[in-house]
Design a protein around this motif. Structure first.
Motif, mmCIF file in Angstrom:
data_model
loop_
_atom_site.group_PDB
_atom_site.id
_atom_site.type_symbol
_atom_site.label_atom_id
_atom_site.label_comp_id
_atom_site.label_asym_id
_atom_site.label_seq_id
_atom_site.Cartn_x
_atom_site.Cartn_y
_atom_site.Cartn_z
ATOM 1 N N TRP A 36 -4.604 -4.730 6.401
ATOM 2 C CA TRP A 36 -3.597 -4.028 7.182
ATOM 3 C C TRP A 36 -4.107 -3.740 8.585
ATOM 4 O O TRP A 36 -5.250 -3.316 8.767
ATOM 5 N N LEU A 87 0.928 5.388 1.109
ATOM 6 C CA LEU A 87 0.299 6.381 1.972
ATOM 7 C C LEU A 87 0.931 7.746 1.716
ATOM 8 O O LEU A 87 2.084 7.844 1.280
ATOM 9 N N VAL A 142 -4.622 -1.815 12.203
ATOM 10 C CA VAL A 142 -4.867 -0.400 12.487
ATOM 11 C C VAL A 142 -3.926 0.136 13.562
ATOM 12 O O VAL A 142 -4.040 1.295 13.964
ATOM 13 N N GLY A 161 -6.574 -5.611 -0.257
ATOM 14 C CA GLY A 161 -7.548 -4.662 0.283
ATOM 15 C C GLY A 161 -7.042 -3.930 1.517
ATOM 16 O O GLY A 161 -6.006 -4.250 2.090
ATOM 17 N N GLU A 162 -7.817 -2.982 1.946
ATOM 18 C CA GLU A 162 -7.455 -2.158 3.084
ATOM 19 C C GLU A 162 -7.637 -2.898 4.393
ATOM 20 O O GLU A 162 -6.915 -2.641 5.370
ATOM 21 N N ASN A 163 -8.588 -3.832 4.449
ATOM 22 C CA ASN A 163 -8.844 -4.532 5.712
ATOM 23 C C ASN A 163 -7.702 -5.482 6.106
ATOM 24 O O ASN A 163 -7.663 -5.949 7.246
ATOM 25 N N ARG A 173 0.857 -1.176 0.000
ATOM 26 C CA ARG A 173 0.000 0.000 0.000
ATOM 27 C C ARG A 173 0.897 1.231 0.000
ATOM 28 O O ARG A 173 2.050 1.175 0.425
ATOM 29 N N VAL A 189 -4.187 6.282 3.019
ATOM 30 C CA VAL A 189 -3.859 5.310 1.984
ATOM 31 C C VAL A 189 -4.412 5.803 0.652
ATOM 32 O O VAL A 189 -5.613 6.102 0.537
ATOM 33 N N PHE A 220 -3.406 0.578 -2.954
ATOM 34 C CA PHE A 220 -3.108 -0.668 -2.237
ATOM 35 C C PHE A 220 -3.300 -1.843 -3.179
ATOM 36 O O PHE A 220 -3.911 -1.708 -4.259
#
Length: 461
Positions: free
Chosen positions: A111, A94, A113, A107-109, A92, A100, A103
């Protein structure tokens, strides 16, 4: 073949070659161990990911607004590895605010938090997702006046598979490299050592040819290695000392033969006269006595020249001087010479007593032979110095160095000695580490024997 003849176990070449072989084998073993440790640990994985992130930054595409959109797949046939529906790798991008902007298909999920990866700075990080461990690296870069951050991760099992495939190849490569290096380096080392040590073999062959007939020969240091040259120089200096000793012995034998030749001829003539009825018994006995004295002094000189004939103990020098004076008292009375011994304190030197007696006896005998009638010969002992002085005519300054030469005689002595007495004294002094010198005393001659620490002997109080 001579070139490949075996080397003895105590050969320098063999020892150096073995040291090289041991060092090379140890180096190869260390390389293999380091490679295995790096593969088994996550250090190599983090280094690989950091390098991969550096390469990926060069392949990032940007839109017209200067925002990253992904990788340029036309530049690398491995782009599918980062874009496809893979479960083992992800990336990804940033911005400077941590938002972001691009990616991978994970997907974003995918990574987390929280954790180290939220720290936007160059470095490595690790996290766990769905029971799998992922190693990652953050790579900052700039484009269009803005700062961006690329984060790339790969699973531990994915890296483990890669390393398992790479490790055998790496070990095999190290072994092949080591074998080639061993053969090439070993051969070069053998040839180098053989030609480097060739001057030593030449020097050894030259030394083997030296004999009494060629004792003036010296070993050449022209091609000898610098580390060995001092040894060869020391050997040459030893040869010089041996040559001098050999020449002295040859001269000594020649002089001895010459000195004995005359009395033998006289004895032969006396015997022939005896047969004719014209014998003089006293002359014959005098010649025999002279020969006996010469032979005795030759034996004393030979003994004085050998260090193993000495037995060092604590010797009272005053006592030895009195003994020598008493031994020569009759000779002194015949010459009408007075003997005097004076010592300050009880002086003891570390010496061979018999040799000391011979030395003092010869010095006193020489002084009596040159002292005029109704004069005195004195012995003075003070600390580490002993002197013997007569009141005779002495010798000229240029003759002082000749006093200790073998068979040299002064012109005004009473008897016809062999000229070996002072040479014997000098040999005894050298064997003890003392210094025997002669000096003009005005009138007479003074012999000075210096012992103690300066003379090399040990003074005992």
């Amino acid at each position: 073949m001579r070139f490949m003849k075996p080397m003895p176990l105590n050969s320098i070449s063999l020892k150096i070659l073995l040291a090289y072989v041991a060092g090379m084998m140890l180096s190869i073993m260390l390389l293999v161990i380091v490679a295995v440790v790096l593969v088994k640990s996550n250090v190599l994985a983090r280094m690989d990911l950091a390098d991969a992130a550096d390469e990926l930054v060069k392949k990032i595409e940007f839109n017209s607004n200067g925002r990253p959109t992904g990788f340029d797949s036309s530049l690398d046939d491995r782009a599918w590895l980062y874009e496809g529906p893979q479960r083992e790798t992800a990336y990804r991008i940033l911005d400077d605010d941590g938002i972001v902007v691009a990616f991978s298909s994970r997907g974003e999920n995918f990574w987390p938090v929280d954790g180290d990866l939220l720290r936007l700075a160059r470095g490595s990080f690790t996290f766990e997702h769905e029971g799998n461990i992922f190693y990652g690296a953050t790579k900052p870069f700039e484009h269009g006046g803005r700062k961006w951050y690329l984060q790339f991760v790969a699973s531990a099992r994915f890296l483990d598979i890669l390393h398992k495939v790479a490790l055998p190849r790496m070990v095999a490569g190290i072994l092949v490299f080591g074998i080639v290096l061993f053969v090439a380096f070993g051969l070069c080392a053998y040839i180098t050592l053989r030609y480097t040590l060739k001057p030593l073999r030449d020097v050894s062959e030259s030394a083997a040819t030296i004999s009494p007939r060629s004792i003036d020969a010296r070993l050449s240091t022209e091609a000898v290695p610098t580390e060995i040259a001092p040894l060869v120089d020391s050997f040459n200096r030893a040869l010089e000392r041996l040559e001098r000793g050999y020449r002295v012995q040859q001269e000594f034998l020649g002089n001895a033969a010459h000195e004995l030749k005359t009395p033998l001829a006289l004895i032969r003539a006396q015997i022939e006269l005896k047969e004719g009825g014209k014998n003089e018994r006293e002359s014959l006995l005098s010649d025999v006595t002279y020969m006996t004295r010469q032979v005795q002094q030759l034996l004393l000189l030979a003994e004085a020249s050998e260090a193993h004939n000495y037995h060092f103990t604590s010797v009272g020098m005053q006592e030895v001087a009195h003994d020598a004076a008493s031994y020569l008292q009759r000779m002194a009375e015949t010459a009408d010479v007075h003997l005097a011994v004076r010592a300050v304190g009880d002086v003891k030197w570390k010496a061979d007593r018999a040799a000391c007696f011979t030395l003092l006896k010869n010095l006193l005998e020489n002084a009596i032979q040159h002292a005029p009638a109704q004069s005195s010969v004195s012995v003075e002992i003070l600390g580490d110095t002993l002197t013997v002085r007569d009141r005779g005519p002495g010798v000229d300054a240029e003759q002082l160095p000749l006093l200790f030469e073998r068979f040299w005689r002064a012109a005004h002595r009473r008897d016809h000695g062999a000229g070996l007495g002072l040479a014997i004294c000098q040999e005894i002094a050298l064997a003890h580490g003392w210094r025997l010198t002669a000096e003009q005393a005005e009138p007479g001659l003074r012999f000075r024997l210096s012992g103690g620490e300066e003379g090399g002997s040990e003074r005992l109080a």
